[in-house]
Design a protein around this motif. Structure first.
Motif, mmCIF file in Angstrom:
data_model
loop_
_atom_site.group_PDB
_atom_site.id
_atom_site.type_symbol
_atom_site.label_atom_id
_atom_site.label_comp_id
_atom_site.label_asym_id
_atom_site.label_seq_id
_atom_site.Cartn_x
_atom_site.Cartn_y
_atom_site.Cartn_z
ATOM 1 N N GLU A 1 -0.309 -33.270 30.651
ATOM 2 C CA GLU A 1 0.788 -33.102 31.609
ATOM 3 C C GLU A 1 0.788 -34.151 32.709
ATOM 4 O OE1 GLU A 1 3.385 -31.002 31.471
ATOM 5 O OE2 GLU A 1 2.589 -30.589 29.462
ATOM 6 N N PRO B 1 7.396 -45.362 29.814
ATOM 7 C CA PRO B 1 6.875 -44.331 28.913
ATOM 8 C C PRO B 1 5.662 -44.716 28.078
ATOM 9 C CG PRO B 1 8.745 -45.406 27.889
ATOM 10 C CD PRO B 1 8.564 -46.071 29.233
ATOM 11 N N ASN C 1 7.573 -35.162 23.999
ATOM 12 C CA ASN C 1 7.110 -34.007 24.771
ATOM 13 C C ASN C 1 7.665 -33.963 26.194
ATOM 14 O OD1 ASN C 1 5.337 -33.021 22.667
ATOM 15 N ND2 ASN C 1 4.029 -34.773 23.130
ATOM 16 N N ALA C 2 8.562 -34.874 26.528
ATOM 17 C CA ALA C 2 9.064 -34.975 27.899
ATOM 18 C C ALA C 2 9.934 -33.775 28.262
ATOM 19 C CB ALA C 2 9.874 -36.259 28.069
ATOM 20 N N PHE D 1 5.289 -39.640 24.378
ATOM 21 C CA PHE D 1 5.763 -39.341 25.723
ATOM 22 C C PHE D 1 7.170 -38.761 25.673
ATOM 23 C CE2 PHE D 1 8.170 -40.275 29.493
ATOM 24 C CZ PHE D 1 7.316 -39.962 30.536
ATOM 25 N N LEU D 2 8.068 -39.411 24.955
ATOM 26 C CA LEU D 2 9.456 -38.957 24.895
ATOM 27 C C LEU D 2 9.575 -37.650 24.116
ATOM 28 C CD1 LEU D 2 11.308 -42.351 24.309
ATOM 29 C CD2 LEU D 2 11.017 -41.112 26.464
ATOM 30 N N ILE E 1 11.904 -44.591 33.878
ATOM 31 C CA ILE E 1 10.723 -44.109 33.154
ATOM 32 C C ILE E 1 9.974 -45.299 32.557
ATOM 33 C CG2 ILE E 1 9.913 -42.668 31.243
ATOM 34 C CD1 ILE E 1 12.636 -41.164 31.451
ATOM 35 N N THR F 1 4.852 -44.451 23.722
ATOM 36 C CA THR F 1 6.237 -44.097 24.029
ATOM 37 C C THR F 1 6.745 -42.924 23.202
ATOM 38 O OG1 THR F 1 6.811 -46.320 24.787
ATOM 39 C CG2 THR F 1 8.614 -44.962 23.957
ATOM 40 N N TYR G 1 3.781 -36.580 33.316
ATOM 41 C CA TYR G 1 4.994 -35.913 33.781
ATOM 42 C C TYR G 1 4.841 -35.457 35.230
ATOM 43 C CZ TYR G 1 5.404 -35.950 28.727
ATOM 44 O OH TYR G 1 5.422 -36.352 27.416
ATOM 45 N N TRP H 1 16.345 -40.894 21.611
ATOM 46 C CA TRP H 1 15.890 -39.794 22.469
ATOM 47 C C TRP H 1 17.017 -39.308 23.374
ATOM 48 C CZ3 TRP H 1 14.527 -40.075 27.949
ATOM 49 C CH2 TRP H 1 13.926 -38.911 28.441
ATOM 50 N N ARG I 1 18.888 -35.586 23.375
ATOM 51 C CA ARG I 1 18.912 -34.756 24.589
ATOM 52 C C ARG I 1 20.322 -34.611 25.166
ATOM 53 N NH1 ARG I 1 13.610 -33.621 26.603
ATOM 54 N NH2 ARG I 1 12.211 -34.043 24.846
ATOM 55 N N LEU J 1 13.861 -35.206 32.609
ATOM 56 C CA LEU J 1 13.624 -36.649 32.569
ATOM 57 C C LEU J 1 14.728 -37.391 31.830
ATOM 58 C CD1 LEU J 1 9.804 -37.345 32.071
ATOM 59 C CD2 LEU J 1 11.305 -38.229 33.860
#
Length: 430
Positions: free
Chosen positions: A258, A280, A291-292, A288-289, A278, A285, A261, A319, A323, A296
């Motif tokens: 964590e 990342p 589990n972001a 990171f993306l 960001i 990368t 983040y 990504w 999202r 974000l």
């Protein structure tokens, strides 16, 4: 305009110290320093010089006495009244009073803490240990000192006319690059070249050339002193240092997972707009993306600083789409190993799909390749990284395993925690 060749020929370090000011540093360092002072002022951190290009025997090229002299000079510097006024009163990223009164009072009283320097074979061991807000401000000046002392050692072997020709060639090369960049419609590019510059005078010349040659396409410089002198934007957001230190302080694997983040949650509270970028790749990368947290995805953009930049940008675009974000409204800043050919190719691939920007570093401010005997002025990869926090080792994985730092067992642990699989090695040139 300064006659750089003549100035170099007559170099006197009291007239031309390598680092001339505490704000002869990158803007992101001051932004991060303010955040660290607010959130983690008592964390003890050690920074260390790392020469990735081990074929360059720095301790044989650079005189240790001159190195100490320049480092001692940096320790003597304090913020001037004009610099303080600029930081307190200027508008950065559309915001007045970016730096709080409490931070400015602290900064105005600051002198950089002691350093530790030893020769180890053909390399120098240079470390800085102390409270995080203080020692972090050594990173950029330390790199600038080492890089320019290496340049000065090579230049000292040349005659006056040889130096005139050398700089004429370098100026021509840079101007030819600028002429190519002029052809890129919608280009946005900034100078990110402080840490591995040929010299302060050369970086300042390069920035002036970009101002004249590119006009509005040149959006600013990371160097605060040059931004102040040339009345242009100071550019920069955040760097790998923040998640590296926070991750080292984590007590469990879950806290480690964590940590990146948590860093950005703190940043989210402090900054908005184009400062919400960001970075990342500290621990990969893709992971990171993946589990972001959803918030974000609402940030302004990402900075691509390692690995294949084409893959990195495509990953970010996918990504954002996943999202529910519109990539055409997002900013992608490319900042790793750039030169004109790569800038042209990246802009051609991504312009219109995202907002594209470039942070041009070493090959803007230090491209003297082929201009000295044995290529003695070619840039090389020198970094100064946080290597421990409260006695615990730090780790950086990157999207390029050749950029990874930290003990092997900790690197293996971080790869497990962050789910980093096979990575493609890419040569680190600068």
């Amino acid at each position: 305009m300064v006659d750089i060749a003549t100035r170099v020929y007559n170099h006197n370090w009291k007239i031309d110290p390598i680092v001339r000011s505490l704000i002869d540093t990158d803007f992101y360092k001051l932004l991060m320093c303010q955040s660290v002072l607010r959130n983690r002022p008592d964390t003890t951190v050690t920074f260390s010089l790392i020469n990735r290009t081990t074929r360059i025997p720095l301790a044989r090229v650079i005189d240790e006495g001159e190195l100490r002299e320049q480092l001692d000079h940096v320790r003597s510097l304090k913020l001037t009244r004009g610099e303080s006024t600029w930081l307190r009163g200027n508008t950065f990223y559309g915001k007045r009073q970016m730096f709080s009164s409490s931070f400015m009072e602290w900064f105005e009283a600051l002198r950089l803490p002691p350093y530790h320097l030893e020769r180890r074979g053909d390399q120098f061991e240079l470390t800085f240990e102390g409270k995080w807000p203080e020692v972090m401000l050594w990173e950029i000046p330390a790199l600038a000192v080492l890089m320019e002392l290496r340049s000065r050692a090579v230049l000292a072997t040349m005659g006056k006319f040889e130096l005139q020709v050398l700089y004429a060639r370098a100026m021509t090369r840079l101007w030819e690059k600028i002429e190519r960049l002029r052809r890129i419609e919608g280009l946005k590019i900034a100078d990110f070249g402080t840490r591995r510059r040929h010299s302060f005078l050369w970086q300042d010349w390069a920035v002036q050339a970009m101002i004249e040659g590119l006009g509005d396409a040149f959006i600013g410089t990371s160097n605060c002193r040059i931004a102040m002198r040339r009345d242009i934007e100071a550019i920069g957001t955040n760097a790998h240092e923040l998640p590296m230190v926070l991750a080292a302080l984590a007590d469990t694997d879950e806290e480690l997972r964590e940590a990146p983040y948590k860093v950005l949650a703190d940043w989210h509270e402090e900054h908005s707009g184009n400062l919400r970028i960001i970075l990342p790749d500290t621990y990969g990368t893709e992971g990171f993306l993946r589990n972001a947290p959803d918030w974000l995805a609402g940030w302004t953009g990402v900075r691509i600083d390692s690995g294949d930049p084409f893959v990195g940008a495509e990953t970010a675009i996918d990504w954002w789409k996943d999202r529910g974000e519109d990539p055409t409204k997002k900013l992608v800043i490319f900042s790793d190993g750039l030169d004109v050919e790569l800038i042209e190719a990246l802009h051609a691939r991504f312009a219109g799909r995202v907002k594209v920007s470039f942070g041009w570093g070493t090959l803007l401010t230090n491209d003297f390749r082929g201009f000295a005997p044995n290529d003695g002025l070619a840039p090389f990869s020198l970094v100064c990284k946080a290597v421990s926090a409260n006695g615990r080792p730090t780790v950086k994985l990157s999207d390029n395993p050749n950029k990874a730092t930290g003990p092997a067992d900790e690197i293996a642990r971080y790869k497990r925690v962050f789910g980093v699989g096979e990575q493609k090695s890419i040569e680190v040139v600068v």
